[in-house]
Structures are given as structure tokens and as C-alpha cells.
Write an enzyme that holds these catalytic residues in place. Structure first.
Site, short mmCIF file in Angstrom:
data_model
loop_
_atom_site.label_atom_id
_atom_site.label_comp_id
_atom_site.label_asym_id
_atom_site.label_seq_id
_atom_site.Cartn_x
_atom_site.Cartn_y
_atom_site.Cartn_z
N CYS A 169 0.76 -1.25 0.00
CA CYS A 169 0.00 0.00 0.00
C CYS A 169 0.79 1.31 0.00
CB CYS A 169 -0.92 -0.05 1.22
SG CYS A 169 -1.84 1.43 1.51
N HIS B 157 -2.46 7.15 4.38
CA HIS B 157 -1.47 6.11 4.66
C HIS B 157 -0.06 6.46 4.19
CE1 HIS B 157 -1.13 1.50 5.43
NE2 HIS B 157 -0.49 2.24 6.32
#
Length: 639
Positions: A79, A135
Site C-alpha cells: 500500500c 497512509h
């Protein structure tokens, strides 16, 4: 045209170039740019890519109206690194920390002054917004401050931001809006730092002390983000805008809203994919209603390959998300990086077209720069190539593509049909011909040594030059130098933990009566020679002075245990510190509100072994409260 006209046109073009704006794209209006990215959506999860179990009509429509790419790659198979590449146009493998998935105590990995897609297109008058999963860390300090977020999306080029700061599977369960914690921090997020060990690296995580309020119900996230995105599009309908919309779907936990539960027929994962498709449809409907579709480049993709059957709880005999590729998310095979990629730009992209041109998500920066007519500075977007030729069915400009795994444990380079997988930490490389062997079943390393050498040289040179985009100037580094950053990073984490431990140790408290465990349980004196566990012959060496008159509850060393308090009072548990022993219960105890005391570490039964050095944790417990713990913990009581 007379000479005066020619002179005027030339002067206008020169002025545009001097201002950093390129005349490459014709037309008086700069188009909007919308980049929608799913989380963990596999190549085979949409019906546009062959899935035939449940409908995804909105992405089907997008494929009919635009182009479907079959060789689009995520720069990382996980990610955070991909998100860094998308926003900066620089390969996350050029720094060690940007190759890792981040936890909630990590600062922002986009450097101060580092250009992003948002900051670049703002030069051309674009409004910019980010909605959804961020993130990429927050702030500039390690560990980051959960209560005062610090540097974030609005400091790297975004006008509007409404983000899930980490993943929706991570705490604290809140949103940040334009740099502020939604709901405030009057009830501060009290936490204890722990280390997450990932492929040799130490990453920091805040664990709750006490309970943290849930301000972000999982099943409401998709609808909440869709509403915010709608509002952004309406707000800036009269000017060009760049919208980065990173959904939490379809990452676990699979928590679709009530409208989609049970709709796919294969469980919550399929329902979540359907909800993602709905979110894409919401954007398309809003563009249509405002008359913006014809002047918007709309891209839909995923941050990495799809999930394994063990993760999405769907048997491969029913549905395999990365089909037809080998591997899945976190893999260095095609299934970890080959992703769905749909794009629509009416009048510029042929409807219903398919392209096998190789592109990477790191190419968004150069693509947005071309669309917005902004020149990329030499120090920015070091590895970004415009995707426009690939989207239009023309000869692509990207000469090869580099991908990598978490922590740079594996790197891959694809040039043409040849792909080399390099293992920097010592395992043997692998070589495949994707044209003849798309499933990567036959390793040709031994048969094609010259080809392997050429690709290895290309990969080494890629790092040594510091950049791959023509005209870009990065810092030259060897791959070995980048990998060496890990040790410096780990030392920094150790230093932070040492300071935090010194500052946060709790005074050993015997002013409150000890909690009693359920009646009938025998408590043994905690003294030298005591048999500590019921299933091991391990005997206590010597208790610290503070525990000289303590008693303890003898439990098995192995397995999960729980104890219940029959009255209010203090509970103490002895367990190794997290960095000492992988079976430490510090993480489990911290989640239940235990705090490390100031009692110095002491050896429990073997003096020389580091993993045997223990600390004491305490908590004031309520009557009837149950304390849970696993291997390697001793409950202590004072009569």
C-alpha cells in the site's frame, strides 16, 4: 499569417515555457483530472476484466467509454509505497523507508518541499482535493503526535482534504479534515509505543492506553467519502480541478454498507467490490449532472494486486482475484503488481479500446503535468512518464518498468516481454518471458544468462543514476546504499523507544489493595526457586526488591489465558519487553490499559539470555474484569 502574428505566437509560447507551463495540450480549457484508486482490488475483480460472478456495471460503462489497460503496474505490491509513488512521481524504492507499509506512529514520508501532483497542477490554477485513505504518515516527528497531526495533505499541495489517516483497519478510528482531527482531541488519544518488525525493519505504532472512541463506523466510510467527493466536484465545477479519491474498499475488514450486504453472492469481499463500483458510478453521475464529463480525464485503478483466498475468504474455485496472473498482493510475481486500469477522456481516448502498453502508477505525475500543461522540474517526479500515448493507443514512452516488494526484499524489472526478479538480500534471481509464459511458470535464468545479465545491469543502473525520467536529476545511489538506510532507521527507532520508555514508565504503585482472583485459586510466594509455570520446570532466579513479598498465580507457559478479578484493585504481570522476546505480552497488555512500571528489567530464570529479561506492568482493574494474556506472562499479587 503575417510576421507580426508569427512573432506574437512565438512570444506567447516562450512566455508559457518560462512560466513553467507547457503548450503540449491544445485547447483553451484545461481538463479536470480525477484519479480513483481502490485498495487491494485485483486484476480479475471487475467484470470489465473477466469476472462473471457479480455485476460491476459502472466500471463496465467506464470501459465502454474509454480504454482498458492490460499491462498497468503498481510500483509496489503493497500500500504505502504505491501511494508515495502516485503523488510524487518518484519510485518508492529510491528510499528505504518509502518501501514500507507505515503504521500509525510514522511521520509523513513526502519530504518538505518535495513536489507532488497536487502542488504541480496548482501552478496551472487547478483546485486540488484528496479524499479517502492517506497512509503516508502525518507530521514531521517520530513518533507522530496523534492529537496534533502536523504536516499533512494540505501542506503538500491539496486545497481540500478529508482523509482516513492510515487504513480503515487501523486506529485511531477518526477522520482528518484539512489537518484537523474531526471531533477534536479533548479526550486525548493516550497511547504506548510498540515496535512492528517487518522484514528486518523497525516501524513504530501507537497502541491505545484505555479505549479510543470510534468516530468512523466502518460500514459508513464509503458513503461518507462519496458525499464529500460529490461536494468537492460541485464546489469547483467552474474551474479545473485535480481529485485524488482513494477508497478504503476493498481492503479488509470487508465492511460494505447495508445496501450491498449479501448482494455479490460470494460474501463480504464481493459485496465490498460492488460498493467500490458504486462509488465510481457516483462520480460519473455527478460529472454528467454538471456537464463535466467531456472535459474530465477519469482514471480508475488499484494500489496493488488482489488478495489471496485466505485473505478474502473466497475459495479460488469460486473466484481468484489476481487471475490469470501468478501471485497476489505482497508478491513479486505479476499478481502482486498487475492491476486493473480504466481511463476515459472523451474526444481524446477512443471508446471501448484496449491497450497492452506498459504503464506504472508512478506515471500519474507526468500525465497530470501534460494534461495541465505544467513542466516538471528536474528535481521532481524522478521516474514518471506520461501515460497519454498509451491511453491513446500510440507508441508508449516508458522504456521499462521497475517494481518491488515491502522492504525491498525483491525487485523486478520488465523490459519488453522479459522480466527479471532480483533478490537483493541473497536468494537466487528468476527470469521469465511474459510473452510465452505469462503465468511465470518456467524460470529461464540458467538458459538465458546473457539476458539476465542485461536486465540486472539495467536495474543496477536505474538506482545508480538516481532517476529514470529524461531531464530529471536525482541523487545517485547504489542499491546497497539504499538498503543500508535500514540500519540507520532501526537505530533511530531504538533511540526514540529508549527516550519514550524513560519518560513514560509508571511509578510502581502499591498504595491500592491488590485485586483478588476468583476464589479457590492458590497464590504462591514469588521468591527464588519458585516454579513459575505449571507446564515447564522453570524456576525464578531472584525477584527484584519491589516484588520481594509478592505472590503469583501459577499458569501454563503456553496457550491463551485469562484471569478474573473478584474485587477492584491493582494487577501486575511480569513479561519480557517487546524488543526482548517475540512472545512478549506487552502489546496485549497495553491494549488492555496496562502500563510499564519503573522497576528495572530483571532475568526471570536464565541470567544470560536477553529474551529472559522481564519488566513489570500494572493496571488498576475493576471488579469482575477479565485480563487476557498469552505465552510468557506471570500474574503477580500482593496479599
Amino acid at each position: 499569417m503575417n510576421q507580426t502574428g508569427w512573432t506574437g505566437m512565438v512570444m506567447a509560447l516562450l512566455a508559457a515555457v518560462v512560466a513553467g507551463v507547457s503548450p503540449n495540450v491544445s485547447g483553451s480549457d484545461r481538463p479536470n483530472i480525477i484519479f480513483i484508486m481502490a485498495d487491494d482490488l485485483g486484476y480479475n475483480d471487475l467484470t470489465a476484466y473477466g469476472q462473471r460472478i457479480f455485476p460491476t456495471p459502472h466500471t463496465d460503462r467506464l470501459a465502454r467509454q474509454g480504454v482498458r489497460l492490460t499491462s498497468a503496474y503498481s510500483p509496489s505490491s503493497v500500500c504505502s509505497p504505491t501511494r508515495y509513488a502516485i503523488l510524487t512521481g518518484t519510485d518508492p524504492l529510491r528510499r528505504y523507508i518509502t518501501s514500507h507499509v507505515l503504521f500509525n506512529a510514522e511521520p509523513l514520508v513526502i519530504g518538505a518541499g518535495e513536489a507532488t501532483v497536487a502542488s504541480l497542477v496548482k501552478q496551472a490554477g487547478y483546485a486540488t482535493g484528496v479524499f479517502g485513505k492517506w497512509h503516508l504518515g502525518i507530521g514531521d516527528q517520530l513518533p507522530r503526535d496523534l492529537n496534533r497531526p502536523g504536516r499533512g495533505p494540505n501542506d503538500v499541495g491539496f486545497d481540500d482534504s478529508f482523509i482516513v489517516p492510515d487504513g480503515h483497519n487501523m486506529a485511531p478510528r477518526c477522520y482528518h479534515e484539512n489537518g484537523v482531527v474531526v471531533g477534536g482531541t479533548d479526550l486525548a488519544y493516550a497511547s504506548r509505543l510498540i515496535v512492528q518488525h517487518r522484514v528486518g525493519a523497525k516501524l513504530l505504532q501507537h497502541n491505545p492506553v484505555g479505549s479510543w472512541e470510534d468516530r468512523r463506523p466502518d460500514h459508513e466510510i464509503s458513503a461518507t467519502l462519496a458525499d464529500r467527493v460529490d461536494a468537492f466536484i460541485e464546489r469547483y465545477a467552474d474551474r479545473p480541478f485535480f481529485l485524488y479519491y482513494a477508497t478504503c474498499a476493498v481492503h479488509s475488514p470487508f465492511t460494505p454498507g447495508v445496501l450491498f450486504r449479501g448482494k455479490s453472492g460470494i460474501g463480504p469481499f464481493g459485496d465490498f467490490v460492488m460498493e467500490f463500483d458504486w462509488a465510481v458510478g457516483r462520480v460519473m453521475t455527478k460529472l454528467d449532472s454538471l456537464g463535466l464529463s467531456d472535459r474530465t480525464l477519469l482514471i480508475v485503478t488499484s494500489d496493488n494486486g488482489g488478495l489471496s483466498s485466505g485473505e478474502n475468504q473466497v475459495p479460488e474455485s469460486v473466484h481468484r482475484t489476481s487471475d490469470p496472473w501468478r501471485g497476489q498482493k505482497a508478491s513479486y510475481y505479476e499478481g502482486g503488481h498487475r492491476i486493473p486500469f480504466l481511463a476515459r477522456w472523451p474526444g481524446r481516448i477512443e471508446p471501448g479500446s484496449v491497450s497492452d502498453s506498459v504503464v506504472s502508477l508512478v506515471d500519474l505525475a507526468a500525465t497530470a503535468g501534460e494534461v495541465a500543461r505544467v513542466e516538471l522540474p528536474p528535481e521532481a517526479a524522478l521516474d514518471s512518464f506520461s501515460m497519454i500515448p498509451a491511453l491513446q493507443g500510440k507508441n508508449p514512452v516508458r522504456p521499462y518498468v521497475v517494481t518491488g516488494s515491502r522492504g525491498m526484499t525483491a525487485l523486478a524489472v520488465r523490459q519488453g516481454d522479459w522480466k527479471l526478479i532480483d533478490m537483493p538480500l541473497g536468494s537466487q534471481s528468476e527470469l521469465y518471458h511474459l510473452g510465452r509464459d505469462p503465468q511465470e511458470t518456467t524460470d529461464l535464468l540458467v538458459d538465458e544468462p546473457q539476458r539476465a545479465l542485461e536486465l540486472q545491469t539495467l536495474l543496477d543502473d536505474y538506482f545508480h543514476r538516481g532517476s529514470s525520467r529524461p531531464g530529471a536529476r536525482g541523487t545517485a545511489q547504489t542499491l546497497q546504499a539504499i538498503l543500508a538506510e535500514r540500519e540507520a532507521r532501526n537505530l533511530k527507532v531504538d533511540e526514540v523507544l529508549s527516550l519514550a520508555s524513560s519518560a513514560s514508565k509508571t511509578a510502581f504503585d502499591r498504595s491500592h489493595a491488590g485485586a483478588l482472583f476468583r476464589q479457590g485459586v492458590e497464590l504462591l510466594p514469588f521468591r527464588a526457586g519458585a516454579l513459575l509455570f505449571s507446564d515447564r520446570p522453570y524456576r525464578l532466579l531472584e525477584p527484584p526488591d519491589a516484588l520481594q513479598d509478592a505472590h503469583f498465580l501459577q499458569v501454563p507457559l503456553d496457550g491463551d489465558k485469562s484471569i478474573s478479578c473478584s474485587r477492584e484493585g491493582m494487577v501486575w504481570l511480569v513479561t519480557p519487553a517487546l524488543g526482548r522476546n517475540p512472545d512478549s505480552q506487552e502489546h496485549v497488555l497495553s491494549k488492555q490499559g496496562f502500563e510499564k512500571t519503573e522497576i528495572p528489567e530483571f532475568p526471570l530464570w536464565i541470567r544470560a539470555r536477553q529474551g529472559n529479561r522481564c519488566s513489570v506492568y500494572q493496571k488498576e482493574c475493576q471488579q469482575g474484569e477479565t485480563i487476557n494474556f498469552g505465552k510468557w506472562a506471570v500474574p503477580v499479587f500482593f496479599p
